[in-house]
Design a protein around this motif. Structure first.
Motif, PDB file in Angstrom:
ATOM      1  N   ALA A 126      29.532  28.909  29.610  1.00 26.68           N
ATOM      2  CA  ALA A 126      30.872  29.126  29.046  1.00 26.68           C
ATOM      3  C   ALA A 126      31.255  30.600  29.116  1.00 26.68           C
ATOM      4  O   ALA A 126      32.393  30.949  29.445  1.00 26.68           O
ATOM      5  CB  ALA A 126      30.914  28.630  27.605  1.00 26.68           C
ATOM      6  N   PHE A 127      30.291  31.488  28.809  1.00 23.04           N
ATOM      7  CA  PHE A 127      30.568  32.925  28.863  1.00 23.04           C
ATOM      8  C   PHE A 127      30.905  33.351  30.293  1.00 23.04           C
ATOM      9  O   PHE A 127      31.882  34.072  30.530  1.00 23.04           O
ATOM     10  CB  PHE A 127      29.358  33.712  28.350  1.00 23.04           C
ATOM     11  N   SER A 128      30.107  32.888  31.263  1.00 21.92           N
ATOM     12  CA  SER A 128      30.351  33.230  32.669  1.00 21.92           C
ATOM     13  C   SER A 128      31.704  32.699  33.125  1.00 21.92           C
ATOM     14  O   SER A 128      32.456  33.388  33.835  1.00 21.92           O
ATOM     15  CB  SER A 128      29.236  32.658  33.547  1.00 21.92           C
ATOM     16  N   ALA A 129      32.021  31.462  32.730  1.00 18.75           N
ATOM     17  CA  ALA A 129      33.310  30.876  33.097  1.00 18.75           C
ATOM     18  C   ALA A 129      34.461  31.662  32.471  1.00 18.75           C
ATOM     19  O   ALA A 129      35.506  31.857  33.097  1.00 18.75           O
ATOM     20  CB  ALA A 129      33.369  29.418  32.655  1.00 18.75           C
ATOM     21  N   GLY A 130      34.265  32.141  31.236  1.00 15.91           N
ATOM     22  CA  GLY A 130      35.294  32.947  30.579  1.00 15.91           C
ATOM     23  C   GLY A 130      35.537  34.256  31.306  1.00 15.91           C
ATOM     24  O   GLY A 130      36.694  34.671  31.504  1.00 15.91           O
ATOM     25  N   VAL A 131      34.459  34.918  31.725  1.00 16.58           N
ATOM     26  CA  VAL A 131      34.591  36.170  32.475  1.00 16.58           C
ATOM     27  C   VAL A 131      35.307  35.927  33.804  1.00 16.58           C
ATOM     28  O   VAL A 131      36.193  36.691  34.206  1.00 16.58           O
ATOM     29  CB  VAL A 131      33.202  36.807  32.711  1.00 16.58           C
ATOM     30  N   GLU A 132      34.925  34.845  34.498  1.00 20.87           N
ATOM     31  CA  GLU A 132      35.555  34.535  35.781  1.00 20.87           C
ATOM     32  C   GLU A 132      37.030  34.187  35.596  1.00 20.87           C
ATOM     33  O   GLU A 132      37.865  34.528  36.445  1.00 20.87           O
ATOM     34  CB  GLU A 132      34.825  33.377  36.464  1.00 20.87           C
ATOM     35  N   THR A 133      37.379  33.535  34.488  1.00 18.92           N
ATOM     36  CA  THR A 133      38.792  33.238  34.200  1.00 18.92           C
ATOM     37  C   THR A 133      39.592  34.524  34.061  1.00 18.92           C
ATOM     38  O   THR A 133      40.710  34.643  34.588  1.00 18.92           O
ATOM     39  CB  THR A 133      38.903  32.403  32.911  1.00 18.92           C
ATOM     40  N   LEU A 134      39.034  35.520  33.353  1.00 23.38           N
ATOM     41  CA  LEU A 134      39.706  36.819  33.224  1.00 23.38           C
ATOM     42  C   LEU A 134      39.872  37.472  34.596  1.00 23.38           C
ATOM     43  O   LEU A 134      40.919  38.075  34.884  1.00 23.38           O
ATOM     44  CB  LEU A 134      38.911  37.731  32.290  1.00 23.38           C
ATOM     45  N   ASN A 135      38.848  37.355  35.457  1.00 24.06           N
ATOM     46  CA  ASN A 135      38.940  37.916  36.807  1.00 24.06           C
ATOM     47  C   ASN A 135      40.040  37.242  37.613  1.00 24.06           C
ATOM     48  O   ASN A 135      40.773  37.893  38.370  1.00 24.06           O
ATOM     49  CB  ASN A 135      37.606  37.760  37.539  1.00 24.06           C
ATOM     50  N   ILE A 136      40.174  35.915  37.454  1.00 28.06           N
ATOM     51  CA  ILE A 136      41.217  35.183  38.178  1.00 28.06           C
ATOM     52  C   ILE A 136      42.599  35.647  37.731  1.00 28.06           C
ATOM     53  O   ILE A 136      43.489  35.909  38.554  1.00 28.06           O
ATOM     54  CB  ILE A 136      41.052  33.670  37.966  1.00 28.06           C
ATOM     55  N   PHE A 137      42.801  35.768  36.414  1.00 32.49           N
ATOM     56  CA  PHE A 137      44.087  36.256  35.901  1.00 32.49           C
ATOM     57  C   PHE A 137      44.370  37.667  36.401  1.00 32.49           C
ATOM     58  O   PHE A 137      45.508  38.016  36.744  1.00 32.49           O
ATOM     59  CB  PHE A 137      44.096  36.230  34.373  1.00 32.49           C
ATOM     60  N   SER A 138      43.335  38.514  36.438  1.00 36.23           N
ATOM     61  CA  SER A 138      43.505  39.889  36.909  1.00 36.23           C
ATOM     62  C   SER A 138      43.914  39.919  38.380  1.00 36.23           C
ATOM     63  O   SER A 138      44.814  40.663  38.777  1.00 36.23           O
ATOM     64  CB  SER A 138      42.201  40.672  36.705  1.00 36.23           C
ATOM     65  N   ARG A 139      43.262  39.099  39.214  1.00 38.38           N
ATOM     66  CA  ARG A 139      43.608  39.059  40.636  1.00 38.38           C
ATOM     67  C   ARG A 139      45.026  38.552  40.845  1.00 38.38           C
ATOM     68  O   ARG A 139      45.762  39.063  41.696  1.00 38.38           O
ATOM     69  CB  ARG A 139      42.619  38.157  41.387  1.00 38.38           C
ATOM     70  N   ARG A 140      45.421  37.549  40.071  1.00 39.63           N
ATOM     71  CA  ARG A 140      46.791  37.032  40.207  1.00 39.63           C
ATOM     72  C   ARG A 140      47.820  38.075  39.795  1.00 39.63           C
ATOM     73  O   ARG A 140      48.882  38.193  40.429  1.00 39.63           O
ATOM     74  CB  ARG A 140      46.938  35.770  39.356  1.00 39.63           C
ATOM     75  N   ALA A 141      47.518  38.842  38.728  1.00 41.44           N
ATOM     76  CA  ALA A 141      48.443  39.891  38.286  1.00 41.44           C
ATOM     77  C   ALA A 141      48.591  40.968  39.358  1.00 41.44           C
ATOM     78  O   ALA A 141      49.707  41.430  39.651  1.00 41.44           O
ATOM     79  CB  ALA A 141      47.940  40.507  36.980  1.00 41.44           C
ATOM     80  N   ARG A 142      47.460  41.362  39.984  1.00 42.71           N
ATOM     81  CA  ARG A 142      47.523  42.364  41.055  1.00 42.71           C
ATOM     82  C   ARG A 142      48.305  41.840  42.253  1.00 42.71           C
ATOM     83  O   ARG A 142      49.067  42.580  42.888  1.00 42.71           O
ATOM     84  CB  ARG A 142      46.114  42.763  41.483  1.00 42.71           C
ATOM     85  N   LYS A 143      48.119  40.546  42.564  1.00 38.80           N
ATOM     86  CA  LYS A 143      48.830  39.954  43.688  1.00 38.80           C
ATOM     87  C   LYS A 143      50.338  39.944  43.436  1.00 38.80           C
ATOM     88  O   LYS A 143      51.135  40.256  44.326  1.00 38.80           O
ATOM     89  CB  LYS A 143      48.327  38.534  43.925  1.00 38.80           C
ATOM     90  N   ARG A 144      50.749  39.600  42.185  1.00 39.96           N
ATOM     91  CA  ARG A 144      52.186  39.588  41.857  1.00 39.96           C
ATOM     92  C   ARG A 144      52.783  40.984  41.960  1.00 39.96           C
ATOM     93  O   ARG A 144      53.902  41.156  42.459  1.00 39.96           O
ATOM     94  CB  ARG A 144      52.389  39.008  40.451  1.00 39.96           C
ATOM     95  N   LYS A 145      52.031  41.985  41.499  1.00 35.45           N
ATOM     96  CA  LYS A 145      52.528  43.361  41.577  1.00 35.45           C
ATOM     97  C   LYS A 145      52.668  43.811  43.033  1.00 35.45           C
ATOM     98  O   LYS A 145      53.644  44.469  43.406  1.00 35.45           O
ATOM     99  CB  LYS A 145      51.583  44.300  40.823  1.00 35.45           C
ATOM    100  N   ALA A 146      51.692  43.449  43.851  1.00 35.35           N
ATOM    101  CA  ALA A 146      51.753  43.815  45.267  1.00 35.35           C
ATOM    102  C   ALA A 146      52.936  43.139  45.944  1.00 35.35           C
ATOM    103  O   ALA A 146      53.636  43.764  46.759  1.00 35.35           O
ATOM    104  CB  ALA A 146      50.451  43.422  45.960  1.00 35.35           C
TER     105      ALA A 146
END
Length: 274
Positions: A239-259
């Motif tokens: 669950a902890f690993s999945a939570g960290v990966e979820t934050l990474n996914i949101f971060s990548r999507r935010a960077r993609k939208r900004k780009a």
């Protein structure tokens, strides 16, 4: 019929059912991750069919095993003993068992298969060199349908035995066990396609899922040798690993939208300057 009516009117039976469903769903996550990863290796038109067959076979195996409760319980009886004990643990107890039952042997074999399969998939993901195997447009290995189903059946058997032994330890009522298994498989059917699509669309999640399979395989091997790792620790780590990966996914999507926003603004700025 009277016994079923008595169960329906017993609050303890309902509590056992809810608890067992939760446990079975948690245990079923492992099975579902494996089915999702394997089915994603098939051609697109066969993936959903493979998931349906895999989950259907999981249900059939669980119900068949439930009808043989005495046989399942007998699987925990030692069939041979190596005749020595593991080194003493912190409190003087053996660190591992040397008396093996059929359940232990099945868990060890299933764990070894999971470790081998996860390691092989990680190798294919990391190694971009061409091989003699069929690859898709993304460079991923494509399985044939029969091979995928055979591997799913093998792991369905391992996870089914673990699931049924958990059910036997929770309640003595077979109708409750069967109801919990059916509800669990329905949940797996509903979650199968979204989970498989999510794993397929996020390459980093594939690697995380393979890491989970490696860990689960190691735990199954340890359990087969009598080293019982509390499941709560395993699922808390997942669950902890999945939570960290979820934050990474949101971060990548935010960077993609900004780009994309910057790319949309830049041509407009150039036009205005001209």
């Amino acid at each position: 019929m009277d016994s079923i009516i008595a169960l329906l009117s017993d609050p303890a039976a309902w509590a056992a059912l809810v608890t067992l469903v939760i446990l079975e769903v948690v245990l079923g996550i492992d099975n579902l991750i494996f089915i999702s990863i394997l089915s994603n290796k098939l051609p697109a038109h066969q993936q959903q069919k493979a998931r349906r067959i895999g989950i259907g076979l999981a249900l059939a195996m669980r119900l068949a095993l439930l009808s043989m409760i005495a046989f399942i319980v007998a699987l925990t009886t030692p069939v041979f003993d190596l005749g020595f004990q593991g080194g003493p643990g912190a409190h003087g107890e053996p660190t591992f068992e040397t008396a093996f039952s059929w359940r232990d042997l099945i868990l060890i074999a299933g764990g070894l298969f999971l470790v081998w399969k996860a390691t092989k998939e990680i190798h294919h993901t990391m190694d971009v060199e061409p091989t003699g195997e069929t690859l898709d447009k993304k460079g991923q290995v494509v399985l044939n349908f029969g091979s995928a189903i055979a591997q799913i059946v093998a792991l369905d058997m391992v996870f089914s035995i673990d699931s049924i032994l958990t059910a036997v330890g929770m309640t003595d009522h077979v109708p409750i066990m069967m109801t919990a298994v059916i509800i669990t498989v329905i949940v797996m059917l509903v979650a199968a396609d979204p989970l498989a699509n999510f794993i397929n669309n996020n390459p980093t999640v594939v690697m995380l899922a393979l890491g989970f399979l490696l860990m689960i395989g190691a735990v199954l091997i340890a359990d087969g040798f009598g080293v019982h790792v509390p499941k709560g620790y395993i699922y808390a780590a997942m669950a902890f690993s999945a939570g960290v990966e979820t934050l990474n996914i949101f971060s990548r999507r935010a960077r993609k939208r900004k780009a994309e926003a910057r790319a949309a603004i830049s041509p407009a700025s150039v036009t205005a300057d001209e």
